[in-house]
Design a protein around this motif. Structure first.
Motif, mmCIF file in Angstrom:
data_model
loop_
_atom_site.group_PDB
_atom_site.id
_atom_site.type_symbol
_atom_site.label_atom_id
_atom_site.label_comp_id
_atom_site.label_asym_id
_atom_site.label_seq_id
_atom_site.Cartn_x
_atom_site.Cartn_y
_atom_site.Cartn_z
ATOM 1 N N TRP A 55 0.952 -1.204 0.076
ATOM 2 C CA TRP A 55 0.111 0.071 -0.076
ATOM 3 C C TRP A 55 0.847 1.317 -0.239
ATOM 4 N N ARG A 56 0.627 2.377 -0.435
ATOM 5 C CA ARG A 56 1.103 3.412 -0.761
ATOM 6 C C ARG A 56 0.780 4.675 0.273
ATOM 7 N N GLU A 57 1.614 5.354 0.888
ATOM 8 C CA GLU A 57 1.473 6.492 1.687
ATOM 9 C C GLU A 57 1.998 7.510 1.165
ATOM 10 N N GLY A 58 1.787 8.519 0.515
ATOM 11 C CA GLY A 58 2.298 9.598 -0.083
ATOM 12 C C GLY A 58 3.472 9.112 -1.056
ATOM 13 N N ASN A 59 4.828 9.342 -0.621
ATOM 14 C CA ASN A 59 5.776 8.903 -1.463
ATOM 15 C C ASN A 59 6.595 7.919 -1.233
ATOM 16 N N HIS A 60 6.099 6.903 -0.191
ATOM 17 C CA HIS A 60 6.769 5.834 0.157
ATOM 18 C C HIS A 60 5.788 4.715 -0.043
ATOM 19 N N VAL A 61 6.039 3.278 -0.458
ATOM 20 C CA VAL A 61 5.214 2.301 -0.294
ATOM 21 C C VAL A 61 5.636 1.217 0.708
ATOM 22 N N TYR A 62 4.728 0.521 1.179
ATOM 23 C CA TYR A 62 4.850 -0.385 2.323
ATOM 24 C C TYR A 62 4.420 -1.712 2.179
ATOM 25 N N TRP A 63 4.931 -2.668 2.691
ATOM 26 C CA TRP A 63 4.681 -4.179 2.538
ATOM 27 C C TRP A 63 4.822 -4.821 3.653
ATOM 28 N N HIS A 64 4.316 -5.905 4.056
ATOM 29 C CA HIS A 64 4.224 -6.724 5.305
ATOM 30 C C HIS A 64 4.967 -8.113 5.083
ATOM 31 N N SER A 65 5.326 -8.884 6.086
ATOM 32 C CA SER A 65 5.675 -10.140 5.896
ATOM 33 C C SER A 65 5.756 -10.920 7.287
ATOM 34 N N SER A 66 5.560 -12.041 7.388
ATOM 35 C CA SER A 66 5.905 -12.512 8.613
ATOM 36 C C SER A 66 7.289 -12.384 8.995
ATOM 37 N N SER A 67 7.326 -12.015 10.399
ATOM 38 C CA SER A 67 8.924 -12.152 10.805
ATOM 39 C C SER A 67 9.458 -13.342 10.926
ATOM 40 N N ALA A 68 8.916 -14.546 10.931
ATOM 41 C CA ALA A 68 9.534 -15.928 10.835
ATOM 42 C C ALA A 68 9.665 -16.377 9.382
ATOM 43 N N SER A 69 9.203 -15.625 8.297
ATOM 44 C CA SER A 69 9.764 -16.386 7.047
ATOM 45 C C SER A 69 10.827 -15.791 6.638
ATOM 46 N N ARG A 70 11.225 -16.272 5.171
ATOM 47 C CA ARG A 70 12.660 -16.020 4.914
ATOM 48 C C ARG A 70 12.686 -14.543 4.790
ATOM 49 N N ALA A 71 11.746 -13.909 4.155
ATOM 50 C CA ALA A 71 11.578 -12.379 4.000
ATOM 51 C C ALA A 71 11.773 -11.632 5.017
ATOM 52 N N ILE A 115 10.429 -1.221 9.780
ATOM 53 C CA ILE A 115 9.742 -0.559 11.057
ATOM 54 C C ILE A 115 9.678 -1.323 12.404
ATOM 55 N N ASP A 116 10.697 -0.947 13.579
ATOM 56 C CA ASP A 116 10.798 -1.755 14.579
ATOM 57 C C ASP A 116 9.717 -1.086 15.591
ATOM 58 N N ASP A 117 9.378 0.172 15.663
ATOM 59 C CA ASP A 117 8.508 0.753 16.810
ATOM 60 C C ASP A 117 7.225 0.041 16.879
ATOM 61 N N PRO A 118 6.706 -0.412 18.072
ATOM 62 C CA PRO A 118 5.556 -0.930 18.003
ATOM 63 C C PRO A 118 4.355 -0.146 17.567
ATOM 64 N N GLU A 119 4.201 1.231 18.172
ATOM 65 C CA GLU A 119 3.399 2.016 17.723
ATOM 66 C C GLU A 119 3.117 2.465 16.342
ATOM 67 N N ILE A 120 4.436 2.701 15.976
ATOM 68 C CA ILE A 120 4.300 3.129 14.317
ATOM 69 C C ILE A 120 3.907 1.720 13.737
ATOM 70 N N LYS A 121 4.347 0.606 13.956
ATOM 71 C CA LYS A 121 3.995 -0.597 13.139
ATOM 72 C C LYS A 121 2.357 -0.746 13.227
ATOM 73 N N LEU A 122 1.734 -0.291 14.380
ATOM 74 C CA LEU A 122 0.291 -0.570 14.414
ATOM 75 C C LEU A 122 -0.408 0.560 13.631
ATOM 76 N N THR A 123 0.360 1.779 13.842
ATOM 77 C CA THR A 123 -0.091 2.645 12.632
ATOM 78 C C THR A 123 -0.271 2.406 11.207
ATOM 79 N N LYS A 124 0.833 1.818 10.806
ATOM 80 C CA LYS A 124 0.849 1.108 9.388
ATOM 81 C C LYS A 124 -0.079 0.105 9.168
ATOM 82 N N PHE A 125 -0.199 -0.719 10.367
ATOM 83 C CA PHE A 125 -1.154 -1.779 10.016
ATOM 84 C C PHE A 125 -2.680 -1.198 9.718
ATOM 85 N N ARG A 126 -3.002 -0.142 10.545
ATOM 86 C CA ARG A 126 -4.134 0.451 10.385
ATOM 87 C C ARG A 126 -4.361 1.117 8.972
ATOM 88 N N ASN A 127 -3.274 1.642 8.762
ATOM 89 C CA ASN A 127 -3.067 2.293 7.092
ATOM 90 C C ASN A 127 -3.319 1.526 6.018
#
Length: 217
Positions: A55-71, A115-127
């Motif tokens: 998903w895109r927010e302004g001039n950045h693109v974000y993606w998610h993955s399992s922390s346990a995966s190879r990615a 992104i490591d900060d839990p609060e920022i991660k939560l914001t990104k999940f919401r976005n």
């Protein structure tokens, strides 16, 4: 910030220069139209490509993955290439070698930021949820600390990027237009069907508008 991105050695088109687009409007439009992306990277000396949602927010693109995966072993500062593609039609020419496809694609190069900060991660999940289904986040069960820990979020600036687009009909050799062979385009589009309710939904829970009105393409 310029509306047109500079061409680099990695983003310039070697062939079919007329199909290249470096303006943010075209690049952003394709990113916003297709959630599915593929992220390429080198890990342990081996190339890998991971499909995921972006998903895109302004001039950045974000993606998610399992922390346990190879990615999930991707680290901050690692070079990646993120691509998004959409197939719009099969182009049928009078010559086999002139068959083609109509498509829209974006390729972005850069260094991934984790992104490591839990609060920022939560914001990104919401976005992320709101990017796909506006209004859904506030209806959901809150994300747990364990879920936040188990999910990785990465971002990439949309700076070294280009779009490639093909539209229109077949382009045959001049002499082939005299041949009695059908040529043309078979259009392809994504179709979003009516939502199918989970049979375990509680009685009286109605389908929300953000599911009924979901669109892609």
């Amino acid at each position: 910030m310029s509306d047109v991105m500079d061409k680099t050695e990695r983003t310039r088109l070697r062939r079919m220069h007329e199909r290249g687009h470096f303006d943010r409007e075209t690049v952003n439009g394709i990113l916003d139209a297709m959630p599915l992306c593929h992220v390429g990277y080198i890990l342990d000396g081996r190339p890998a490509v991971t499909p995921t949602l972006q998903w895109r927010e302004g001039n950045h693109v974000y993606w998610h993955s399992s922390s346990a995966s190879r990615a999930g072993r991707l680290s901050a500062g690692m070079d990646v290439c993120l691509t998004v593609s959409m197939l719009d039609g099969m182009v049928m020419a009078r010559s086999a070698m002139h068959h083609s496809v109509n498509f829209r694609s974006v390729m972005i190069y850069g260094k991934a930021t984790k992104i490591d900060d839990p609060e920022i991660k939560l914001t990104k999940f919401r976005n992320m949820i709101e990017a796909y289904f506006p209004g859904r986040w506030d209806l959901l069960r809150p994300v747990s600390a364990q879920e936040t820990k188990a999910t990785m979020v990465l971002s990439l600036p949309i700076e070294e990027a280009s779009a490639k687009v093909r539209t229109g009909g077949p382009k045959d050799d001049e002499e082939d237009y005299a041949l009695p062979i059908w040529a043309g385009v078979v259009p392809i589009s994504f179709s979003v069907g009516a939502p199918i309710s989970d049979p375990l939904n509680l009685p009286g829970v109605e389908t929300p508008d953000h599911a009924t009105n979901f669109r892609i393409g």
